[in-house]
Design a protein around this motif. Sequence first.
Motif, PDB file in Angstrom:
ATOM      1  N   GLU B   5       0.788  -1.155   0.104  1.00 47.22           N
ATOM      2  CA  GLU B   5      -0.145  -0.062  -0.005  1.00 47.22           C
ATOM      3  C   GLU B   5       0.981   1.193  -0.025  1.00 47.22           C
ATOM      4  N   ARG B   6       2.087   1.103   0.611  1.00 42.88           N
ATOM      5  CA  ARG B   6       2.822   2.283   1.167  1.00 42.88           C
ATOM      6  C   ARG B   6       3.477   2.678  -0.495  1.00 42.88           C
ATOM      7  N   LEU B   7       3.876   1.643  -1.122  1.00 45.30           N
ATOM      8  CA  LEU B   7       4.586   1.791  -2.390  1.00 45.30           C
ATOM      9  C   LEU B   7       3.399   2.288  -3.533  1.00 45.30           C
ATOM     10  N   GLU B   8       2.300   1.666  -3.380  1.00 48.67           N
ATOM     11  CA  GLU B   8       1.300   2.384  -4.375  1.00 48.67           C
ATOM     12  C   GLU B   8       1.223   3.816  -4.149  1.00 48.67           C
ATOM     13  N   LYS B   9       1.281   4.081  -2.732  1.00 48.65           N
ATOM     14  CA  LYS B   9       1.008   5.656  -2.400  1.00 48.65           C
ATOM     15  C   LYS B   9       2.206   6.393  -3.216  1.00 48.65           C
ATOM     16  N   ILE B  10       3.458   5.943  -3.029  1.00 47.34           N
ATOM     17  CA  ILE B  10       4.750   6.774  -3.142  1.00 47.34           C
ATOM     18  C   ILE B  10       4.435   6.832  -4.962  1.00 47.34           C
ATOM     19  N   ILE B  11       4.051   5.755  -5.367  1.00 42.82           N
ATOM     20  CA  ILE B  11       4.139   5.856  -7.046  1.00 42.82           C
ATOM     21  C   ILE B  11       2.948   6.838  -7.506  1.00 42.82           C
ATOM     22  N   SER B  12       1.950   6.829  -6.718  1.00 43.01           N
ATOM     23  CA  SER B  12       0.808   7.677  -7.061  1.00 43.01           C
ATOM     24  C   SER B  12       1.144   9.365  -6.911  1.00 43.01           C
ATOM     25  N   LEU B  13       1.980   9.342  -5.746  1.00 44.83           N
ATOM     26  CA  LEU B  13       2.594  10.791  -5.222  1.00 44.83           C
ATOM     27  C   LEU B  13       3.730  11.290  -6.508  1.00 44.83           C
ATOM     28  N   MET B  14       4.456  10.422  -6.951  1.00 49.29           N
ATOM     29  CA  MET B  14       5.430  10.611  -7.841  1.00 49.29           C
ATOM     30  C   MET B  14       4.778  11.056  -9.089  1.00 49.29           C
ATOM     31  N   GLU B  15       3.930  10.096  -9.504  1.00 48.92           N
ATOM     32  CA  GLU B  15       3.032  10.457 -10.905  1.00 48.92           C
ATOM     33  C   GLU B  15       2.271  11.889 -10.765  1.00 48.92           C
ATOM     34  N   ARG B  16       2.140  12.234  -9.620  1.00 45.99           N
ATOM     35  CA  ARG B  16       1.258  13.557  -9.515  1.00 45.99           C
ATOM     36  C   ARG B  16       2.215  14.840  -9.195  1.00 45.99           C
ATOM     37  N   ASP B  17       3.419  14.393  -9.256  1.00 45.47           N
ATOM     38  CA  ASP B  17       4.573  15.378  -8.773  1.00 45.47           C
ATOM     39  C   ASP B  17       4.657  16.234 -10.139  1.00 45.47           C
ATOM     40  N   ASP B  18       4.150  17.522 -10.230  1.00 43.82           N
ATOM     41  CA  ASP B  18       4.467  18.338 -11.436  1.00 43.82           C
ATOM     42  C   ASP B  18       5.408  19.507 -11.107  1.00 43.82           C
ATOM     43  N   SER B  19       6.251  19.508 -10.007  1.00 45.58           N
ATOM     44  CA  SER B  19       7.124  20.515  -9.757  1.00 45.58           C
ATOM     45  C   SER B  19       8.024  20.656 -10.607  1.00 45.58           C
ATOM     46  N   ILE B  20       8.774  21.729 -10.710  1.00 42.62           N
ATOM     47  CA  ILE B  20       9.707  21.819 -11.566  1.00 42.62           C
ATOM     48  C   ILE B  20      10.979  22.861 -10.954  1.00 42.62           C
ATOM     49  N   ASP B  21      12.265  22.689 -11.404  1.00 48.62           N
ATOM     50  CA  ASP B  21      13.172  23.526 -10.630  1.00 48.62           C
ATOM     51  C   ASP B  21      13.329  24.686 -10.775  1.00 48.62           C
ATOM     52  N   ALA B  22      13.636  25.306  -9.682  1.00 54.31           N
ATOM     53  CA  ALA B  22      13.525  27.056  -9.816  1.00 54.31           C
ATOM     54  C   ALA B  22      14.794  27.288 -11.034  1.00 54.31           C
ATOM     55  N   PRO B  23      14.271  28.363 -11.643  1.00 57.91           N
ATOM     56  CA  PRO B  23      15.211  28.782 -12.644  1.00 57.91           C
ATOM     57  C   PRO B  23      16.729  28.943 -12.306  1.00 57.91           C
ATOM     58  N   GLN B  24      17.634  28.500 -13.212  1.00 58.54           N
ATOM     59  CA  GLN B  24      19.018  28.435 -12.973  1.00 58.54           C
ATOM     60  C   GLN B  24      19.530  29.457 -12.306  1.00 58.54           C
ATOM     61  N   ASP B  25      19.147  30.815 -13.055  1.00 63.84           N
ATOM     62  CA  ASP B  25      19.938  31.982 -12.369  1.00 63.84           C
ATOM     63  C   ASP B  25      19.603  32.274 -10.950  1.00 63.84           C
ATOM     64  N   THR B  26      18.290  31.827 -10.549  1.00 68.59           N
ATOM     65  CA  THR B  26      17.711  32.089  -9.242  1.00 68.59           C
ATOM     66  C   THR B  26      18.545  31.214  -8.434  1.00 68.59           C
ATOM     67  N   LEU B  27      18.690  29.958  -8.761  1.00 70.57           N
ATOM     68  CA  LEU B  27      19.219  29.040  -8.074  1.00 70.57           C
ATOM     69  C   LEU B  27      20.834  29.446  -7.611  1.00 70.57           C
ATOM     70  N   ARG B  28      21.355  29.897  -8.712  1.00 69.94           N
ATOM     71  CA  ARG B  28      22.759  30.573  -8.419  1.00 69.94           C
ATOM     72  C   ARG B  28      22.753  31.638  -7.534  1.00 69.94           C
ATOM     73  N   TRP B  29      21.918  32.359  -7.778  1.00 72.39           N
ATOM     74  CA  TRP B  29      21.718  33.636  -6.847  1.00 72.39           C
ATOM     75  C   TRP B  29      21.584  33.154  -5.503  1.00 72.39           C
ATOM     76  N   ALA B  30      20.919  32.176  -5.213  1.00 72.22           N
ATOM     77  CA  ALA B  30      20.368  31.797  -3.861  1.00 72.22           C
ATOM     78  C   ALA B  30      21.645  31.051  -3.070  1.00 72.22           C
ATOM     79  N   LYS B  31      22.517  30.398  -3.942  1.00 75.46           N
ATOM     80  CA  LYS B  31      23.760  29.588  -3.605  1.00 75.46           C
ATOM     81  C   LYS B  31      24.866  31.034  -3.233  1.00 75.46           C
ATOM     82  N   ASN B  32      24.734  32.061  -4.005  1.00 76.36           N
ATOM     83  CA  ASN B  32      25.813  33.084  -3.866  1.00 76.36           C
ATOM     84  C   ASN B  32      25.366  33.821  -2.620  1.00 76.36           C
TER      85      ASN B  32
END
Lengths: 190, 159
Positions: B5-32
Amino acid sequence: MINDSQFTSEDARLVLRCRRGQQAAWDELVERYQRLIFAIPRRAGLSEDEATDVFQEVFVTLVQKLDELEQPDRLRSWLVTTAKFKTWAVVRGRKPEAEAGEGEEHSEMMAAIADDSPAADEMLIELEQQHLIRTAVAKLDERCRKIVSMIYLRSTAASYAEVAGEIGVGETSISPLRARCLKKLEKLLR
Amino acid sequence: MNSQERLEKIISLMERDDSIDAPQDTLRWAKNLFAVRAAEPSTLRRWIAVLVSELAPGRPALGERSAAAGKARQLLYQAGDAAVEVEITPKGKSFELNGQFLGEFQEGSIAVLSSEDGSRECGLSEVGGFAFDKVAKGNYDLVVRTEAGEFAVEGLAVG
């Protein structure tokens, strides 16, 4: 559903290393949380520019408060709450325009994430769980990481043939490999 | 919830995961961002460790039979209430530097070995141990950073 204890202790270690001035720890922390922090305002319906502003404000606040975090192991909760309130501030600041110009569905979506209603909590819980899963996927060996990412973490799932080509095995091997990798992933999150 | 059941829930969460990376320049800015913090003056206390004993290679340590004396050079430094033990052992063309911080420290404390060519760091083990391999001949600064401050061994000659 997901046991996050190993991730929270890793967070605590990251915060401690940051406090000691380690740039590498800060880079790791930013990489680990960037998607989650960017996803919160985006899921609330903010534009990419607005989400970028929220993202930057969250990390500026974190770098200022690093030494004051009383519970470094609760870094994730702190980041999520901070991102939520900063998103809320943007939503409240532009609410009349948004309601007038972008429809009822959009307003509901923003309201859902920016308030304390159960719907907002559920959305944030789901985002946090997805974050934990991505963190666990990153811990898998390279082959498993590729298999799971290509099949489950892409907007369009890769076919077995594509995955087989990428990792250099026969297509018939992918199904059992996928099952083994999922088992490993489930174990990491147990 | 069982494993399946846990595995099915994990798969379902992964399939619904539509998040994307923050823009690369913003990421660099945050690291700096961190560089600004690092540039702020440190409020940490710093102790300069002084050498209190050195055992050259081939000489037995106190209580050790001479036959047991190894190739390692052993040094003991003291700084405030703490001490740092360092052992330098030749390994082929380079050296291995092992040591132990003898004093109070917390989880997350580190040892930093630096020279003109750059620096490396490693976390202290539960007993305060640290180790650096493939250390080239040269002069180094070894700093142990804890919550209380920095313990510095300056001008440590390797080789």
